[in-house]
Write a protein that holds these residues in place. Structure first.
Motif, PDB file in Angstrom:
ATOM      1  N   ASP A  96     -16.449  29.062  -6.603  1.00 50.38           N
ATOM      2  CA  ASP A  96     -17.636  29.749  -6.073  1.00 50.38           C
ATOM      3  C   ASP A  96     -18.862  28.840  -6.074  1.00 50.38           C
ATOM      4  O   ASP A  96     -19.745  28.982  -5.228  1.00 50.38           O
ATOM      5  CB  ASP A  96     -17.925  31.019  -6.889  1.00 50.38           C
ATOM      6  N   ALA A  97     -18.903  27.909  -7.017  1.00 49.74           N
ATOM      7  CA  ALA A  97     -20.016  26.963  -7.087  1.00 49.74           C
ATOM      8  C   ALA A  97     -19.828  25.785  -6.132  1.00 49.74           C
ATOM      9  O   ALA A  97     -20.700  24.909  -6.043  1.00 49.74           O
ATOM     10  CB  ALA A  97     -20.177  26.457  -8.520  1.00 49.74           C
ATOM     11  N   GLY A  98     -18.703  25.736  -5.439  1.00 47.37           N
ATOM     12  CA  GLY A  98     -18.456  24.666  -4.480  1.00 47.37           C
ATOM     13  C   GLY A  98     -18.011  23.359  -5.109  1.00 47.37           C
ATOM     14  O   GLY A  98     -18.102  22.303  -4.477  1.00 47.37           O
ATOM     15  N   LEU A  99     -17.499  23.402  -6.336  1.00 49.78           N
ATOM     16  CA  LEU A  99     -17.107  22.183  -7.040  1.00 49.78           C
ATOM     17  C   LEU A  99     -15.624  21.860  -6.897  1.00 49.78           C
ATOM     18  O   LEU A  99     -15.227  20.699  -7.051  1.00 49.78           O
ATOM     19  CB  LEU A  99     -17.477  22.292  -8.517  1.00 49.78           C
ATOM     20  N   ILE A 100     -14.809  22.877  -6.643  1.00 50.94           N
ATOM     21  CA  ILE A 100     -13.390  22.646  -6.413  1.00 50.94           C
ATOM     22  C   ILE A 100     -12.953  23.478  -5.211  1.00 50.94           C
ATOM     23  O   ILE A 100     -13.632  24.422  -4.815  1.00 50.94           O
ATOM     24  CB  ILE A 100     -12.512  22.995  -7.639  1.00 50.94           C
ATOM     25  N   GLN A 101     -11.829  23.099  -4.651  1.00 54.90           N
ATOM     26  CA  GLN A 101     -11.267  23.876  -3.542  1.00 54.90           C
ATOM     27  C   GLN A 101      -9.803  24.168  -3.831  1.00 54.90           C
ATOM     28  O   GLN A 101      -9.120  23.383  -4.484  1.00 54.90           O
ATOM     29  CB  GLN A 101     -11.423  23.153  -2.214  1.00 54.90           C
ATOM     30  N   ARG A 102      -9.382  25.314  -3.352  1.00 55.34           N
ATOM     31  CA  ARG A 102      -7.974  25.725  -3.465  1.00 55.34           C
ATOM     32  C   ARG A 102      -7.326  25.550  -2.104  1.00 55.34           C
ATOM     33  O   ARG A 102      -7.899  25.917  -1.087  1.00 55.34           O
ATOM     34  CB  ARG A 102      -7.867  27.192  -3.863  1.00 55.34           C
ATOM     35  N   SER A 103      -6.130  25.032  -2.121  1.00 54.26           N
ATOM     36  CA  SER A 103      -5.342  24.886  -0.894  1.00 54.26           C
ATOM     37  C   SER A 103      -4.010  25.587  -1.135  1.00 54.26           C
ATOM     38  O   SER A 103      -3.310  25.278  -2.096  1.00 54.26           O
ATOM     39  CB  SER A 103      -5.080  23.417  -0.570  1.00 54.26           C
ATOM     40  N   GLY A 104      -3.682  26.528  -0.272  1.00 53.27           N
ATOM     41  CA  GLY A 104      -2.444  27.271  -0.424  1.00 53.27           C
ATOM     42  C   GLY A 104      -1.222  26.383  -0.334  1.00 53.27           C
ATOM     43  O   GLY A 104      -1.217  25.374   0.359  1.00 53.27           O
ATOM     44  N   SER A 105      -0.204  26.771  -1.056  1.00 52.02           N
ATOM     45  CA  SER A 105       1.043  26.020  -1.061  1.00 52.02           C
ATOM     46  C   SER A 105       1.979  26.586  -0.002  1.00 52.02           C
ATOM     47  O   SER A 105       2.159  27.798   0.083  1.00 52.02           O
ATOM     48  CB  SER A 105       1.711  26.115  -2.438  1.00 52.02           C
ATOM     49  N   TRP A 106       2.597  25.751   0.788  1.00 55.50           N
ATOM     50  CA  TRP A 106       3.538  26.215   1.798  1.00 55.50           C
ATOM     51  C   TRP A 106       4.859  26.628   1.164  1.00 55.50           C
ATOM     52  O   TRP A 106       5.629  27.363   1.736  1.00 55.50           O
ATOM     53  CB  TRP A 106       3.753  25.150   2.865  1.00 55.50           C
ATOM     54  N   ARG A 107       5.096  26.149  -0.092  1.00 56.59           N
ATOM     55  CA  ARG A 107       6.336  26.494  -0.783  1.00 56.59           C
ATOM     56  C   ARG A 107       6.267  27.847  -1.492  1.00 56.59           C
ATOM     57  O   ARG A 107       7.257  28.534  -1.601  1.00 56.59           O
ATOM     58  CB  ARG A 107       6.672  25.436  -1.823  1.00 56.59           C
ATOM     59  N   ASP A 108       5.075  28.158  -2.027  1.00 53.41           N
ATOM     60  CA  ASP A 108       4.937  29.359  -2.841  1.00 53.41           C
ATOM     61  C   ASP A 108       3.569  29.961  -2.575  1.00 53.41           C
ATOM     62  O   ASP A 108       2.543  29.391  -2.962  1.00 53.41           O
ATOM     63  CB  ASP A 108       5.100  29.004  -4.319  1.00 53.41           C
ATOM     64  N   ALA A 109       3.527  31.118  -1.949  1.00 53.70           N
ATOM     65  CA  ALA A 109       2.257  31.748  -1.583  1.00 53.70           C
ATOM     66  C   ALA A 109       1.444  32.160  -2.804  1.00 53.70           C
ATOM     67  O   ALA A 109       0.242  32.362  -2.730  1.00 53.70           O
ATOM     68  CB  ALA A 109       2.517  32.966  -0.696  1.00 53.70           C
ATOM     69  N   ARG A 110       2.093  32.279  -3.968  1.00 60.45           N
ATOM     70  CA  ARG A 110       1.372  32.672  -5.180  1.00 60.45           C
ATOM     71  C   ARG A 110       0.617  31.503  -5.797  1.00 60.45           C
ATOM     72  O   ARG A 110      -0.240  31.695  -6.649  1.00 60.45           O
ATOM     73  CB  ARG A 110       2.346  33.228  -6.225  1.00 60.45           C
ATOM     74  N   SER A 111       0.935  30.313  -5.410  1.00 57.14           N
ATOM     75  CA  SER A 111       0.359  29.116  -6.016  1.00 57.14           C
ATOM     76  C   SER A 111      -0.584  28.419  -5.038  1.00 57.14           C
ATOM     77  O   SER A 111      -0.390  28.466  -3.835  1.00 57.14           O
ATOM     78  CB  SER A 111       1.486  28.162  -6.414  1.00 57.14           C
ATOM     79  N   SER A 112      -1.600  27.786  -5.590  1.00 55.17           N
ATOM     80  CA  SER A 112      -2.494  26.985  -4.753  1.00 55.17           C
ATOM     81  C   SER A 112      -2.863  25.708  -5.502  1.00 55.17           C
ATOM     82  O   SER A 112      -2.969  25.699  -6.722  1.00 55.17           O
ATOM     83  CB  SER A 112      -3.749  27.775  -4.385  1.00 55.17           C
ATOM     84  N   SER A 113      -3.025  24.638  -4.745  1.00 59.09           N
ATOM     85  CA  SER A 113      -3.407  23.349  -5.317  1.00 59.09           C
ATOM     86  C   SER A 113      -4.919  23.302  -5.476  1.00 59.09           C
ATOM     87  O   SER A 113      -5.663  23.816  -4.639  1.00 59.09           O
ATOM     88  CB  SER A 113      -2.960  22.214  -4.399  1.00 59.09           C
ATOM     89  N   LEU A 114      -5.355  22.660  -6.532  1.00 62.11           N
ATOM     90  CA  LEU A 114      -6.775  22.540  -6.834  1.00 62.11           C
ATOM     91  C   LEU A 114      -7.186  21.078  -6.742  1.00 62.11           C
ATOM     92  O   LEU A 114      -6.507  20.204  -7.278  1.00 62.11           O
ATOM     93  CB  LEU A 114      -7.070  23.052  -8.243  1.00 62.11           C
ATOM     94  N   THR A 115      -8.298  20.833  -6.066  1.00 64.03           N
ATOM     95  CA  THR A 115      -8.869  19.489  -5.980  1.00 64.03           C
ATOM     96  C   THR A 115     -10.388  19.590  -6.089  1.00 64.03           C
ATOM     97  O   THR A 115     -10.974  20.644  -5.824  1.00 64.03           O
ATOM     98  CB  THR A 115      -8.510  18.797  -4.643  1.00 64.03           C
ATOM     99  N   LEU A 116     -11.004  18.486  -6.447  1.00 63.77           N
ATOM    100  CA  LEU A 116     -12.460  18.426  -6.496  1.00 63.77           C
ATOM    101  C   LEU A 116     -13.024  18.313  -5.087  1.00 63.77           C
ATOM    102  O   LEU A 116     -12.461  17.626  -4.239  1.00 63.77           O
ATOM    103  CB  LEU A 116     -12.925  17.211  -7.295  1.00 63.77           C
ATOM    104  N   THR A 117     -14.159  18.949  -4.853  1.00 67.45           N
ATOM    105  CA  THR A 117     -14.917  18.724  -3.626  1.00 67.45           C
ATOM    106  C   THR A 117     -15.790  17.494  -3.849  1.00 67.45           C
ATOM    107  O   THR A 117     -15.835  16.943  -4.956  1.00 67.45           O
ATOM    108  CB  THR A 117     -15.808  19.937  -3.307  1.00 67.45           C
ATOM    109  N   ALA A 118     -16.516  17.082  -2.837  1.00 65.51           N
ATOM    110  CA  ALA A 118     -17.438  15.950  -2.991  1.00 65.51           C
ATOM    111  C   ALA A 118     -18.499  16.272  -4.047  1.00 65.51           C
ATOM    112  O   ALA A 118     -18.829  15.424  -4.882  1.00 65.51           O
ATOM    113  CB  ALA A 118     -18.091  15.611  -1.654  1.00 65.51           C
ATOM    114  N   ALA A 119     -19.006  17.507  -4.020  1.00 64.12           N
ATOM    115  CA  ALA A 119     -19.999  17.912  -5.032  1.00 64.12           C
ATOM    116  C   ALA A 119     -19.377  17.906  -6.422  1.00 64.12           C
ATOM    117  O   ALA A 119     -20.019  17.509  -7.404  1.00 64.12           O
ATOM    118  CB  ALA A 119     -20.554  19.297  -4.699  1.00 64.12           C
ATOM    119  N   GLY A 120     -18.127  18.338  -6.511  1.00 69.03           N
ATOM    120  CA  GLY A 120     -17.425  18.328  -7.793  1.00 69.03           C
ATOM    121  C   GLY A 120     -17.221  16.917  -8.303  1.00 69.03           C
ATOM    122  O   GLY A 120     -17.396  16.640  -9.494  1.00 69.03           O
ATOM    123  N   ALA A 121     -16.850  16.008  -7.414  1.00 68.81           N
ATOM    124  CA  ALA A 121     -16.659  14.614  -7.797  1.00 68.81           C
ATOM    125  C   ALA A 121     -17.976  13.994  -8.282  1.00 68.81           C
ATOM    126  O   ALA A 121     -17.996  13.228  -9.255  1.00 68.81           O
ATOM    127  CB  ALA A 121     -16.086  13.820  -6.635  1.00 68.81           C
TER     128      ALA A 121
END
Length: 161
Positions: A96-121
């Motif tokens: 919500d603060a724009g520091l990380i983003q979730r990307s849905g997994s094509w293998r499992d709809a219940r799971s999502s990958s987490l990465t830092l955004t530019a602001a998070g980095a």
């Protein structure tokens, strides 16, 4: 004995006997409280400005863990030894603060990958600089070889527990 970060820590004469290996738990607790207080003092303003008040130390660990890698909530929960719902709520705050983003997994709809955004980095870089200055202060108290020994011993204790 201190129960919370803001309480006074034991003075040197109140510390446990270093020659008794059975005192490892109390010595670890005293060291943990002292280091958490110091980390809180140097990172609190950065986290509060970016996310708002809350469990700042956990957010620092989550952000730093995402530096240069992609992970999922379950792995963060295992890393921080917390439950999945607790970490999921913290991840949502960071998202919500724009520091990380979730990307849905094509293998499992219940799971999502987490990465830092530019602001998070950028925030992680600021946190690392603040923590680096703190580590420099601690480095004056512990020799370089002592750090290596300490880190290996703590890693071994974490695996044994």
């Amino acid at each position: 004995m201190a129960r919370f970060i803001g309480e006074a820590l034991p003075t040197r004469w109140q510390r446990a006997d270093l020659d008794d290996p059975l005192n490892v738990v109390i010595l670890l607790r005293q060291a943990l409280l002292a280091t958490e207080r110091a980390v809180h003092e140097v990172t609190d303003g950065l986290i509060r400005e970016a996310v708002g008040p809350g469990d700042e130390l956990a957010l620092v660990h989550i952000l730093r863990r995402l530096k240069g890698r992609t992970t999922v909530v379950a792995q963060l929960a295992d890393f921080l030894r917390c439950t999945h719902p607790v970490i999921s709520r913290r991840v949502t705050r960071l998202q919500d603060a724009g520091l990380i983003q979730r990307s849905g997994s094509w293998r499992d709809a219940r799971s999502s990958s987490l990465t830092l955004t530019a602001a998070g980095a950028d925030l992680v870089e600021d946190l690392d600089n603040a923590l680096g200055a703190l580590a420099q202060l601690w480095g004056d108290e512990i020799e370089a070889d002592g750090w290596v020994t300490l880190m290996r011993a703590l890693d071994a204790l974490a695996d044994a527990a």
